[in-house]
Scaffold this motif. Structure first.
Motif, PDB file in Angstrom:
ATOM      1  N   SER A  76     -58.890   3.466 -40.328  1.00 53.78           N
ATOM      2  CA  SER A  76     -58.793   3.426 -38.848  1.00 53.78           C
ATOM      3  C   SER A  76     -59.514   1.829 -38.489  1.00 53.78           C
ATOM      4  O   SER A  76     -59.233   1.115 -39.195  1.00 53.78           O
ATOM      5  N   SER A  77     -60.382   1.509 -36.799  1.00 51.18           N
ATOM      6  CA  SER A  77     -61.105   0.316 -37.231  1.00 51.18           C
ATOM      7  C   SER A  77     -61.441   0.894 -35.869  1.00 51.18           C
ATOM      8  O   SER A  77     -61.671   1.456 -35.027  1.00 51.18           O
ATOM      9  N   VAL A  78     -62.950  -0.282 -35.733  1.00 52.98           N
ATOM     10  CA  VAL A  78     -63.639  -0.253 -35.297  1.00 52.98           C
ATOM     11  C   VAL A  78     -62.969  -1.227 -33.424  1.00 52.98           C
ATOM     12  O   VAL A  78     -62.638  -2.801 -33.737  1.00 52.98           O
ATOM     13  N   TRP A 197     -52.733   0.991 -45.454  1.00 47.22           N
ATOM     14  CA  TRP A 197     -52.504   1.228 -44.017  1.00 47.22           C
ATOM     15  C   TRP A 197     -53.958   0.517 -43.297  1.00 47.22           C
ATOM     16  O   TRP A 197     -53.199   1.547 -42.276  1.00 47.22           O
ATOM     17  N   GLU A 198     -54.680   0.298 -44.197  1.00 43.25           N
ATOM     18  CA  GLU A 198     -55.970  -0.263 -43.096  1.00 43.25           C
ATOM     19  C   GLU A 198     -55.393  -1.620 -42.388  1.00 43.25           C
ATOM     20  O   GLU A 198     -56.193  -2.264 -41.826  1.00 43.25           O
ATOM     21  N   SER A 389     -60.304  -8.451 -41.492  1.00 40.22           N
ATOM     22  CA  SER A 389     -61.459  -9.830 -41.894  1.00 40.22           C
ATOM     23  C   SER A 389     -62.332  -8.474 -42.720  1.00 40.22           C
ATOM     24  O   SER A 389     -63.095  -9.249 -44.007  1.00 40.22           O
ATOM     25  N   LYS A 390     -62.762  -7.602 -42.369  1.00 41.57           N
ATOM     26  CA  LYS A 390     -63.837  -6.516 -43.307  1.00 41.57           C
ATOM     27  C   LYS A 390     -63.019  -5.373 -43.185  1.00 41.57           C
ATOM     28  O   LYS A 390     -62.192  -4.532 -42.373  1.00 41.57           O
ATOM     29  N   VAL A 391     -63.347  -4.278 -44.610  1.00 42.27           N
ATOM     30  CA  VAL A 391     -62.918  -3.457 -43.858  1.00 42.27           C
ATOM     31  C   VAL A 391     -64.059  -2.048 -44.660  1.00 42.27           C
ATOM     32  O   VAL A 391     -65.301  -2.674 -45.618  1.00 42.27           O
ATOM     33  N   TYR A 392     -64.660  -1.518 -44.017  1.00 42.00           N
ATOM     34  CA  TYR A 392     -65.725   0.070 -44.059  1.00 42.00           C
ATOM     35  C   TYR A 392     -64.981   1.111 -44.873  1.00 42.00           C
ATOM     36  O   TYR A 392     -64.354   1.747 -44.107  1.00 42.00           O
ATOM     37  N   ALA A 393     -66.230   1.906 -45.444  1.00 43.46           N
ATOM     38  CA  ALA A 393     -66.294   3.444 -45.375  1.00 43.46           C
ATOM     39  C   ALA A 393     -66.129   3.924 -44.300  1.00 43.46           C
ATOM     40  O   ALA A 393     -67.375   3.175 -43.311  1.00 43.46           O
ATOM     41  N   VAL A 413     -62.198  -5.169 -38.170  1.00 46.42           N
ATOM     42  CA  VAL A 413     -62.619  -4.569 -38.534  1.00 46.42           C
ATOM     43  C   VAL A 413     -62.035  -2.982 -39.449  1.00 46.42           C
ATOM     44  O   VAL A 413     -61.733  -2.559 -37.897  1.00 46.42           O
ATOM     45  N   GLY A 414     -61.607  -2.957 -40.487  1.00 48.24           N
ATOM     46  CA  GLY A 414     -61.442  -1.754 -40.308  1.00 48.24           C
ATOM     47  C   GLY A 414     -62.321  -0.567 -41.063  1.00 48.24           C
ATOM     48  O   GLY A 414     -63.016  -0.916 -41.411  1.00 48.24           O
TER      49      GLY A 414
END
Length: 458
Positions: A76-78, A197-198, A389-393, A413-414
């Motif tokens: 998903s993403s924010v 996916w991201e 640009s960036k991916v988080y858990a 951000v993902g």
């Protein structure tokens, strides 16, 4: 959840395999809690911290209704609405859920003491409800965030005008920042096969919003040759507006707040760029008064970049901070199209520059299914690229929302949900190889130089 993930990752899984998978009783989801809506009372907006309000909870799998689908969320993403939800501004979202819950017995599912948030996803269909014919278990999908009922005639020319139009994961429950999401089947679209996916989860909300706002006849109706002023041109919305302008034969005038962001716009293909921080534009002298001299200086700078022409379209989303300048610099007969107010909801402008110059202010909110589908189709064809640009858990969604709230990000951000790692889910390596530099543009920039905190319009 392990069996679901194994089926998704197996190349031999069939629709029948997915249909036969038992659904878990619960799943992990990012939530806000109804009993915490006053936790930031009295604090300035900038001091409200999403890391304190966003939780990762185990929640029950919701009942599946007619015309709906349950989707295993890989990523998903924010979005900025996730930030608004997390800081309970401009209001707590539980009022939305309560009103939705009064609509019908089925809608009552959404009125809960917790809100599963998130308005983007990429994943795999697990179940479909009665009346769903276009999608089946095992389909790899992305979801747009328009939720409509379409029982009123008002929505049948443009579904955004449905009186029961809502933004999924913001004004409804069971959003995409979770391992499973509940969507209406007419939110689903094919996942772009060349993206992970991201990457596939990142464009949805902002790409569709930018398409309607800038390209669609419901928005500005951009045409070849138009000059388009884009605020925050390297941000979540602006990065897609910049791409649409370039792909559509228009000239983007990109407004950014740092040389680094200016360079990102250049790498996307833009040439006319204004670094408002370096050039010192201050449109307000104090909290209550704007400075028209700065509007004029800004307009002069735009004409220097366009060969003496004013802008045909202003792509507005900062709101209060910039709106007076936006109205002033638009050409006679031009259009200011607005979809948000990230710097404040109360806009002030000098109406003489609007009515006497026959300008238009157009409100634009997300997109209808057709617009979202066309925007996603351009991504699937490699014409428009994710600006991830960036991916988080999933567990770090609070930090992701905090970074967006503080404008510490570029593009989008993902968030990984079920996906165990980045880079999974690519099905078309050949198409990906042709566009790899563009796909990785924002990721490469983030790796090269992590962003420091800063304020203002991104």
């Amino acid at each position: 959840m392990k069996d679901i993930l194994d089926a998704i990752q197996s190349p031999d899984s069939t629709p029948a395999d997915f249909a036969a998978l038992p659904l878990p009783d619960s799943y992990r989801a990012v939530t806000v809690h109804k009993d915490e809506t006053e936790m930031f009372a009295g604090l300035p907006t900038a001091e409200k911290d999403p890391r304190e309000s966003l939780h990762v909870d185990d929640v029950p799998v919701p009942e599946l209704g007619p015309g709906e689908a349950l989707v295993a969320v890989m990523a998903s993403s924010v979005n900025y609405n996730s930030v608004w939800t997390s800081i309970f501004e401009p209001m707590a979202t539980f009022g939305f859920l309560e009103r939705y819950g009064r609509l019908s017995d089925l809608a009552r599912r959404h009125d809960l003491p917790y809100h599963v948030i998130g308005s983007d996803l990429a994943g795999v269909v697990l179940r479909t409800g009665p009346g769903v014919n276009s999608w089946r278990p095992g389909d790899e999908v992305v979801a747009h965030c328009l939720s409509v009922e379409l029982e009123s005639s008002d929505g049948h020319n443009d579904t955004m005008l449905d009186p029961e139009q809502r933004i999924w994961g913001f004004e409804t429950n069971f959003g995409g920042l979770a391992e499973i999401a509940l969507v209406k089947s007419n939110q689903l679209m094919p996942k772009p096969q060349h993206l992970s996916w991201e990457e596939a989860a990142a464009p949805g909300l902002v790409n569709s919003t930018a398409y309607r706002q800038l390209v669609s006849r419901n928005g500005a109706g951009m045409k070849q040759g138009d000059n388009v002023l884009i605020w925050g041109a390297s941000g979540g919305l602006g990065s897609y507006a910049t791409q649409f302008a370039l792909a559509g034969g228009a000239t983007p005038i990109c407004v950014v707040s740092s040389d680094r962001k200016a360079e990102l716009c250049r790498r996307m293909g833009a040439e006319a760029i204004i670094d408002r921080s370096a050039e010192g534009y201050t449109f307000w002298t104090d909290e209550h008064h704007q400075d028209p001299r700065e509007w004029k200086r800004f307009g002069k700078r735009i004409r220097e970049l366009t060969g003496g022409e004013d802008v045909d379209i202003v792509f507005e989303h900062p709101g209060r901070e910039t709106f007076g300048a936006s109205v002033y610099v638009t050409r006679k007969g031009g259009t200011i199209v607005t979809c948000a107010s990230t710097s404040g909801f109360t806009h002030e402008y000098d109406n003489r520059y609007l009515w006497m110059s026959l300008k238009r202010i157009v409100g634009s909110h997300f997109a209808n299914y057709r617009e979202a589908w066309e925007a996603n189709r351009l991504v699937a064809k490699g014409r428009i690229h994710p600006t991830l640009s960036k991916v988080y858990a999933l567990e770090d969604t609070g930090q992701a929302a905090y970074d967006v709230h503080r404008n510490r990000h570029q593009g989008k951000v993902g968030v990984l949900a079920l996906a165990p790692a980045e880079g999974l889910g690519v099905r078309d390596e050949e198409l990906r190889a042709r566009h790899l530099d563009a796909i990785n543009l924002f990721r490469d920039d983030a790796r090269a130089q992590p962003l420091a905190a800063h304020g203002g319009v991104h």
